[in-house]
Scaffold this active site. Structure first.
Site, PDB file in Angstrom:
ATOM      1  N   ASP A   1       0.830  -1.213   0.000  1.00  0.00           N
ATOM      2  CA  ASP A   1       0.000   0.000   0.000  1.00  0.00           C
ATOM      3  C   ASP A   1       0.862   1.260   0.000  1.00  0.00           C
ATOM      4  O   ASP A   1       1.976   1.260   0.524  1.00  0.00           O
ATOM      5  CB  ASP A   1      -0.912  -0.033   1.242  1.00  0.00           C
ATOM      6  CG  ASP A   1      -2.042   0.977   1.151  1.00  0.00           C
ATOM      7  OD1 ASP A   1      -2.411   1.375   0.022  1.00  0.00           O
ATOM      8  OD2 ASP A   1      -2.570   1.365   2.207  1.00  0.00           O
TER       9      ASP A   1
ATOM     10  N   ASN B   1     -11.150  -2.531  -4.861  1.00  0.00           N
ATOM     11  CA  ASN B   1     -10.430  -1.523  -5.649  1.00  0.00           C
ATOM     12  C   ASN B   1     -11.120  -1.173  -6.978  1.00  0.00           C
ATOM     13  O   ASN B   1     -10.799  -0.157  -7.603  1.00  0.00           O
ATOM     14  CB  ASN B   1      -8.981  -1.952  -5.931  1.00  0.00           C
ATOM     15  CG  ASN B   1      -8.077  -1.898  -4.704  1.00  0.00           C
ATOM     16  OD1 ASN B   1      -7.158  -2.698  -4.551  1.00  0.00           O
ATOM     17  ND2 ASN B   1      -8.314  -0.934  -3.826  1.00  0.00           N
TER      18      ASN B   1
HETATM   19  C1  IPE Z   1      -5.341  -2.617   0.161  1.00  0.00           C
HETATM   20  O1  IPE Z   1      -5.049  -1.274  -0.028  1.00  0.00           O
HETATM   21  C2  IPE Z   1      -5.362  -3.320  -1.136  1.00  0.00           C
HETATM   22  C3  IPE Z   1      -4.065  -3.508  -1.788  1.00  0.00           C
HETATM   23  C4  IPE Z   1      -2.915  -3.154  -1.299  1.00  0.00           C
HETATM   24  C5  IPE Z   1      -4.108  -4.163  -3.060  1.00  0.00           C
HETATM   25  P1  IPE Z   1      -6.200  -0.170  -0.151  1.00  0.00           P
HETATM   26  O2  IPE Z   1      -5.528   1.119  -0.352  1.00  0.00           O
HETATM   27  O3  IPE Z   1      -7.197  -0.581  -1.149  1.00  0.00           O
HETATM   28  O4  IPE Z   1      -6.870  -0.260   1.300  1.00  0.00           O
HETATM   29  P2  IPE Z   1      -7.766   0.785   2.091  1.00  0.00           P
HETATM   30  O5  IPE Z   1      -8.830   1.263   1.141  1.00  0.00           O
HETATM   31  O6  IPE Z   1      -6.868   1.895   2.523  1.00  0.00           O
HETATM   32  O7  IPE Z   1      -8.291   0.025   3.260  1.00  0.00           O
HETATM   33  C1  IPE Z   2      -1.373   0.578  -3.910  1.00  0.00           C
HETATM   34  O1  IPE Z   2      -1.462   1.694  -3.127  1.00  0.00           O
HETATM   35  C2  IPE Z   2      -2.367  -0.460  -3.553  1.00  0.00           C
HETATM   36  C3  IPE Z   2      -3.348  -0.727  -4.617  1.00  0.00           C
HETATM   37  C4  IPE Z   2      -4.613  -0.811  -4.330  1.00  0.00           C
HETATM   38  C5  IPE Z   2      -2.913  -0.932  -5.975  1.00  0.00           C
HETATM   39  P1  IPE Z   2      -2.683   2.712  -3.175  1.00  0.00           P
HETATM   40  O2  IPE Z   2      -3.082   2.944  -4.582  1.00  0.00           O
HETATM   41  O3  IPE Z   2      -3.773   2.269  -2.282  1.00  0.00           O
HETATM   42  O4  IPE Z   2      -1.973   3.999  -2.594  1.00  0.00           O
HETATM   43  P2  IPE Z   2      -2.513   4.974  -1.470  1.00  0.00           P
HETATM   44  O5  IPE Z   2      -2.906   4.127  -0.303  1.00  0.00           O
HETATM   45  O6  IPE Z   2      -3.666   5.692  -2.066  1.00  0.00           O
HETATM   46  O7  IPE Z   2      -1.350   5.855  -1.166  1.00  0.00           O
HETATM   47 MG    MG Z   3      -4.108   2.485  -0.302  1.00  0.00          MG
END
Ligand code: IPE
Ligand code: IPE
Ligand code: MG
Length: 229
Positions: free
Chosen positions: A16, A64
């Site tokens: 993340d 997502n």
């Molecule tokens: C979790 O990250 C999913 C992945 C890393 C693929 P998110 O960014 O989607 O999680 P939330 O929305 O902050 O809980």
């Molecule tokens: C990657 O990070 C995880 C995926 C869901 C691909 P994010 O896209 O959630 O990045 P942040 O949390 O918005 O910084």
């Molecule tokens: Mg995220």
């Protein structure tokens, strides 16, 4: 690193922080996803060099899809590029690729590449790279229970475990989350019942070999009691 370190057999990583990494640099979120995608192989290589057997990476959650279409399309494009390149690298690296999640919502061209990669590497046993795409733990548990019911079997803990995507790979010993959030976001909630958790503020594109070593050192110091004393 200390040679006496206890190395986890199975590690899960919630990758993340790509979006914030890009925003901090005044760039679009897709720039962060590119950087994040480029970070995958150095962590895979390092984890396997350290003795990890199975690495599960959370790449795209079932939630997502709710992001803007442009961002979802970019993530799917990057996944496709990754899987296309994977097969060339794998032949020398002896890594079995597995993808867990509901494939029915992915575009057929990605599914085809994933299936080819999985088929071509299924005989490799040194290491497993398990990538979670369109994955959600709740729906995985529901799917497992429904399979048992459809087979007229009793629903038991072992039965559920045997019908999760991870049936062959077992439970993660260690779950790492980068990006500073202190939650699981629907990742391996059944398998993670006794996983050690490691959270770091480091954003995924910045999570390098040294950061993985910190997580492994932390794991090595944990006392896993599993409810005993
Ligand atoms: C979790 O990250 C999913 C992945 C890393 C693929 P998110 O960014 O989607 O999680 P939330 O929305 O902050 O809980
Ligand atoms: C990657 O990070 C995880 C995926 C869901 C691909 P994010 O896209 O959630 O990045 P942040 O949390 O918005 O910084
Ligand atoms: Mg995220």
């Amino acid at each position: 690193m200390d040679a006496n370190l206890k190395i986890p057999t199975h590690v899960g990583i919630i990758m993340d922080g790509n979006g914030r990494w890009a925003t901090l640099r005044g760039k679009k979120r897709s720039y962060g996803h590119n950087a994040g995608s480029n970070n995958v192989d150095r962590i895979v290589t390092h984890a396997f060099n350290r003795g990890v057997k199975t690495l599960t990476l959370y790449a795209f959650s079932s939630e997502n899809w709710a992001r803007p279409k442009e961002e979802v399309d970019e993530l799917m494009r990057l996944l496709k590029v990754y899987f296309k390149k994977f097969i060339k690298k794998v032949l020398k690296n002896k890594i079995r690729l597995f993808v867990m999640g509901d494939m029915s919502k992915l575009s057929p061209d990605i599914v085809k590449i994933i299936e080819e990669d999985m088929e071509a590497t299924k005989h490799l046993t040194d290491h497993v790279l398990n990538i979670a795409i369109n994955y959600g733990s709740r729906s995985e548990i529901v799917m497992a229970v429904n399979k048992l019911l459809a087979e007229g079997k009793e629903v038991t803990e072992q039965g559920i475990s045997e019908n999760l995507y991870t049936a062959e790979f077992g439970e993660p010993d260690l779950i790492i989350r980068t990006g500073g959030e202190l939650r699981l976001s629907n990742f391996m909630m059944y398998q993670g019942a006794y996983s050690e958790l490691y959270f770091t503020d480091v954003l995924w594109p910045d999570f390098d070999e040294g950061e993985l070593d910190k997580a492994l050192s932390s794991f090595s110091e944990r006392k896993r009691r599993f409810g005993k004393i």
